[in-house]
Design an enzyme around this catalytic site. Sequence first.
Site, PDB file in Angstrom:
ATOM      1  N   ARG A  82       0.817  -1.215   0.000  1.00 39.41           N
ATOM      2  CA  ARG A  82       0.000   0.000   0.000  1.00 39.41           C
ATOM      3  C   ARG A  82       0.846   1.258   0.000  1.00 39.41           C
ATOM      4  O   ARG A  82       0.379   2.316  -0.386  1.00 39.41           O
ATOM      5  CB  ARG A  82      -0.909   0.025   1.236  1.00 39.41           C
ATOM      6  CG  ARG A  82      -1.969  -1.053   1.236  1.00 39.41           C
ATOM      7  CD  ARG A  82      -2.825  -0.933   2.491  1.00 39.41           C
ATOM      8  NE  ARG A  82      -3.476   0.362   2.606  1.00 39.41           N
ATOM      9  CZ  ARG A  82      -4.613   0.684   2.011  1.00 39.41           C
ATOM     10  NH1 ARG A  82      -5.215  -0.197   1.251  1.00 39.41           N
ATOM     11  NH2 ARG A  82      -5.143   1.870   2.172  1.00 39.41           N
ATOM     12  N   ARG A 139       9.867   5.359  -3.635  1.00 36.87           N
ATOM     13  CA  ARG A 139      10.338   5.830  -4.935  1.00 36.87           C
ATOM     14  C   ARG A 139      11.721   6.456  -4.840  1.00 36.87           C
ATOM     15  O   ARG A 139      11.989   7.228  -3.923  1.00 36.87           O
ATOM     16  CB  ARG A 139       9.393   6.891  -5.499  1.00 36.87           C
ATOM     17  CG  ARG A 139       7.939   6.494  -5.526  1.00 36.87           C
ATOM     18  CD  ARG A 139       7.128   7.545  -6.260  1.00 36.87           C
ATOM     19  NE  ARG A 139       5.704   7.254  -6.190  1.00 36.87           N
ATOM     20  CZ  ARG A 139       4.856   7.883  -5.388  1.00 36.87           C
ATOM     21  NH1 ARG A 139       5.281   8.850  -4.595  1.00 36.87           N
ATOM     22  NH2 ARG A 139       3.581   7.557  -5.391  1.00 36.87           N
ATOM     23  N   ARG A 158      -8.757  -3.516  13.546  1.00 35.13           N
ATOM     24  CA  ARG A 158      -8.292  -2.389  14.326  1.00 35.13           C
ATOM     25  C   ARG A 158      -9.262  -1.238  14.111  1.00 35.13           C
ATOM     26  O   ARG A 158      -9.964  -1.168  13.098  1.00 35.13           O
ATOM     27  CB  ARG A 158      -6.859  -1.995  13.981  1.00 35.13           C
ATOM     28  CG  ARG A 158      -6.682  -1.379  12.630  1.00 35.13           C
ATOM     29  CD  ARG A 158      -5.219  -1.037  12.402  1.00 35.13           C
ATOM     30  NE  ARG A 158      -4.963  -0.702  11.030  1.00 35.13           N
ATOM     31  CZ  ARG A 158      -5.142   0.499  10.501  1.00 35.13           C
ATOM     32  NH1 ARG A 158      -5.592   1.483  11.242  1.00 35.13           N
ATOM     33  NH2 ARG A 158      -4.891   0.720   9.229  1.00 35.13           N
ATOM     34  N   ARG A 216      -1.164  10.014  13.432  1.00 33.65           N
ATOM     35  CA  ARG A 216      -1.103  11.142  12.495  1.00 33.65           C
ATOM     36  C   ARG A 216      -2.083  12.220  12.905  1.00 33.65           C
ATOM     37  O   ARG A 216      -2.977  11.998  13.720  1.00 33.65           O
ATOM     38  CB  ARG A 216      -1.361  10.696  11.055  1.00 33.65           C
ATOM     39  CG  ARG A 216      -2.621   9.899  10.876  1.00 33.65           C
ATOM     40  CD  ARG A 216      -2.700   9.267   9.473  1.00 33.65           C
ATOM     41  NE  ARG A 216      -3.739   8.253   9.452  1.00 33.65           N
ATOM     42  CZ  ARG A 216      -3.990   7.446   8.448  1.00 33.65           C
ATOM     43  NH1 ARG A 216      -3.286   7.510   7.335  1.00 33.65           N
ATOM     44  NH2 ARG A 216      -4.946   6.550   8.520  1.00 33.65           N
ATOM     45  N   GLU A 227      -5.061  11.385  15.457  1.00 37.73           N
ATOM     46  CA  GLU A 227      -5.590  10.029  15.254  1.00 37.73           C
ATOM     47  C   GLU A 227      -4.837   8.974  16.067  1.00 37.73           C
ATOM     48  O   GLU A 227      -3.613   8.935  16.046  1.00 37.73           O
ATOM     49  CB  GLU A 227      -5.500   9.695  13.762  1.00 37.73           C
ATOM     50  CG  GLU A 227      -6.004   8.313  13.406  1.00 37.73           C
ATOM     51  CD  GLU A 227      -6.013   8.051  11.896  1.00 37.73           C
ATOM     52  OE1 GLU A 227      -6.340   8.969  11.118  1.00 37.73           O
ATOM     53  OE2 GLU A 227      -5.658   6.925  11.510  1.00 37.73           O
ATOM     54  N   TYR A 278      -9.241  -5.807   3.142  1.00 40.98           N
ATOM     55  CA  TYR A 278      -8.803  -4.416   3.272  1.00 40.98           C
ATOM     56  C   TYR A 278      -9.099  -3.705   1.951  1.00 40.98           C
ATOM     57  O   TYR A 278      -8.217  -3.506   1.123  1.00 40.98           O
ATOM     58  CB  TYR A 278      -7.302  -4.406   3.579  1.00 40.98           C
ATOM     59  CG  TYR A 278      -6.728  -3.102   4.093  1.00 40.98           C
ATOM     60  CD1 TYR A 278      -7.291  -1.878   3.793  1.00 40.98           C
ATOM     61  CD2 TYR A 278      -5.592  -3.117   4.888  1.00 40.98           C
ATOM     62  CE1 TYR A 278      -6.739  -0.707   4.277  1.00 40.98           C
ATOM     63  CE2 TYR A 278      -5.027  -1.951   5.370  1.00 40.98           C
ATOM     64  CZ  TYR A 278      -5.606  -0.749   5.063  1.00 40.98           C
ATOM     65  OH  TYR A 278      -5.053   0.402   5.536  1.00 40.98           O
ATOM     66  N   ASP A 322     -10.200  -0.610  -0.440  1.00 47.05           N
ATOM     67  CA  ASP A 322     -10.347   0.839  -0.557  1.00 47.05           C
ATOM     68  C   ASP A 322     -11.696   1.142  -1.204  1.00 47.05           C
ATOM     69  O   ASP A 322     -12.342   0.252  -1.767  1.00 47.05           O
ATOM     70  CB  ASP A 322      -9.227   1.410  -1.434  1.00 47.05           C
ATOM     71  CG  ASP A 322      -7.881   1.329  -0.732  1.00 47.05           C
ATOM     72  OD1 ASP A 322      -7.857   1.397   0.503  1.00 47.05           O
ATOM     73  OD2 ASP A 322      -6.856   1.196  -1.438  1.00 47.05           O
TER      74      ASP A 322
HETATM   75  N1  UDP Z   1       3.048   3.117   6.911  1.00 42.44           N
HETATM   76  C1  UDP Z   1       4.128   3.431   7.714  1.00 42.44           C
HETATM   77  N2  UDP Z   1       4.500   4.735   7.875  1.00 42.44           N
HETATM   78  C2  UDP Z   1       3.826   5.741   7.301  1.00 42.44           C
HETATM   79  C3  UDP Z   1       2.721   5.439   6.482  1.00 42.44           C
HETATM   80  C4  UDP Z   1       2.343   4.115   6.319  1.00 42.44           C
HETATM   81  O1  UDP Z   1       4.737   2.536   8.288  1.00 42.44           O
HETATM   82  O2  UDP Z   1       4.204   6.907   7.515  1.00 42.44           O
HETATM   83  C5  UDP Z   1       2.673   1.675   6.746  1.00 42.44           C
HETATM   84  C6  UDP Z   1       1.663   1.251   7.810  1.00 42.44           C
HETATM   85  O3  UDP Z   1       1.933  -0.062   8.181  1.00 42.44           O
HETATM   86  C7  UDP Z   1       0.346   1.334   7.061  1.00 42.44           C
HETATM   87  C8  UDP Z   1       0.746   0.920   5.667  1.00 42.44           C
HETATM   88  O4  UDP Z   1       2.063   1.476   5.503  1.00 42.44           O
HETATM   89  O5  UDP Z   1      -0.621   0.509   7.606  1.00 42.44           O
HETATM   90  C9  UDP Z   1      -0.184   1.402   4.599  1.00 42.44           C
HETATM   91  O6  UDP Z   1      -0.357   2.808   4.713  1.00 42.44           O
HETATM   92  P1  UDP Z   1      -1.696   3.510   4.276  1.00 42.44           P
HETATM   93  O7  UDP Z   1      -1.484   4.959   4.334  1.00 42.44           O
HETATM   94  O8  UDP Z   1      -2.171   2.876   3.042  1.00 42.44           O
HETATM   95  O9  UDP Z   1      -2.665   3.072   5.460  1.00 42.44           O
HETATM   96  P2  UDP Z   1      -4.143   3.589   5.711  1.00 42.44           P
HETATM   97  O10 UDP Z   1      -4.018   5.039   6.068  1.00 42.44           O
HETATM   98  O11 UDP Z   1      -4.925   3.384   4.457  1.00 42.44           O
HETATM   99  O12 UDP Z   1      -4.541   2.760   6.845  1.00 42.44           O
END
Ligand code: UDP
Length: 379
Positions: free
Chosen positions: A177, A181, A253, A283, A307, A357, A359
């Site tokens: 996910r 890059r 979760r 976040r 959050e 999971y 989207d």
């Molecule tokens: N992730 C992370 N650090 C970040 C952002 C994401 O480790 O700063 C990891 C984390 O395990 C997360 C996964 O990447 O569950 C996928 O991120 P995404 O933003 O898709 O999660 P969502 O916000 O959709 O739950």
Amino acid sequence: MKVLCVGAGLANASLIHFLNQKKFQQEEIFFDVIDKRKHIGGNCYTEVDEETDVTIHKYGPHIFNTNSEIAWEFINAYLTMHPFTNRVKASTPKGIFSMPINLHTINQLYGKSMNVAEAVEFMDKITAPYRTNDPKNFEDTMLSHLGRDLYKEFIYGYTKKQWGVEPSELPAAVAKRLPFRLNYNDNYYNKKYQGIPEEGYTALFEKIFSDKNVHLSLDTTYDDYMASDYDSIIYTGTIDQFFNFEFGRLSYRTVYWERNISNGIFQGNAVINYTTEDKPFTRINEPFFFEPWKNDLPKSNSVYFTEFSKLTDLEDEPYYPIRRTEDLNRLNLYEKKAKLEKYSKFIFHGRLGSYRYLDMDMVIEASARLAEKIKTHSH
Ligand code: UDP
């Protein structure tokens, strides 16, 4: 044909849309939609915040992003989509960094000014000890792409806070996910279409559920006795609860938010991730920045949401299926049971019904496929 839709969220709304399409109109369908909540829209629900006049996504920001023409067409049929690019920042005790991990992040963390070729060579060296052709879990996958330092600074703590389990217990698929890059592209998504609806998502649900063949009952919990009146029941709640947790609980979760008001702009970006364990939250989002087409705060205060994540208790709203091996084994038992003749009228749909999971765009695509299936079977 009479259909009972359990759940007034995206899964059932998009299914009703597709079932109501012209090509399917040989037979009229009547939908009773029920939801245990007092509002429509499920976790896509949005409302205008009274204190600040900005649109808030009550269950977390939903930035629509997709490569699917079907999903994009569906969303645009109901909403005015504005382009939005999610450029997340990461905050750690070492400073503020670019996210998702890109060449800028790497140069920032290591205090270097590498070009792409230099970075490729550098990453090759630091990931060599972790390289594997067969990553078994989330942690293996991330380490093999990022090496130890980037993993520790940006991934380990965030993931542990967000999922409440060790990252080595999570499936490798979760790692896909998050883009990584070796250039300066800091767009969080790799998708063709990315946007936010000007009027919020609730408007889409209002339009779909106001159809003459739809009857909506909020604040109404599903009960087994309801099923006998219908040809088909589309159940979008959790599948383990439907079967009274007969094979044990699937783990989910949940996320929750602390609402704060700042006098003027607070953090200056839509989302900043706190990726290390020194902060208990994952976040912060500031809704004003999800409406970049507005130039000024409508009122001088800005609302922001901190959050937190935790494992779901029975009274919590489940958000994300965790999908550990033990969960998938249980899911298999529930899915087998759902195939019994006794349940032939039931279809388990959406993120919770399928324990996947998904989207938003994947839910819409699944609805389009399900509509085809229902129609072919009913003739
Ligand atoms: N992730 C992370 N650090 C970040 C952002 C994401 O480790 O700063 C990891 C984390 O395990 C997360 C996964 O990447 O569950 C996928 O991120 P995404 O933003 O898709 O999660 P969502 O916000 O959709 O739950």
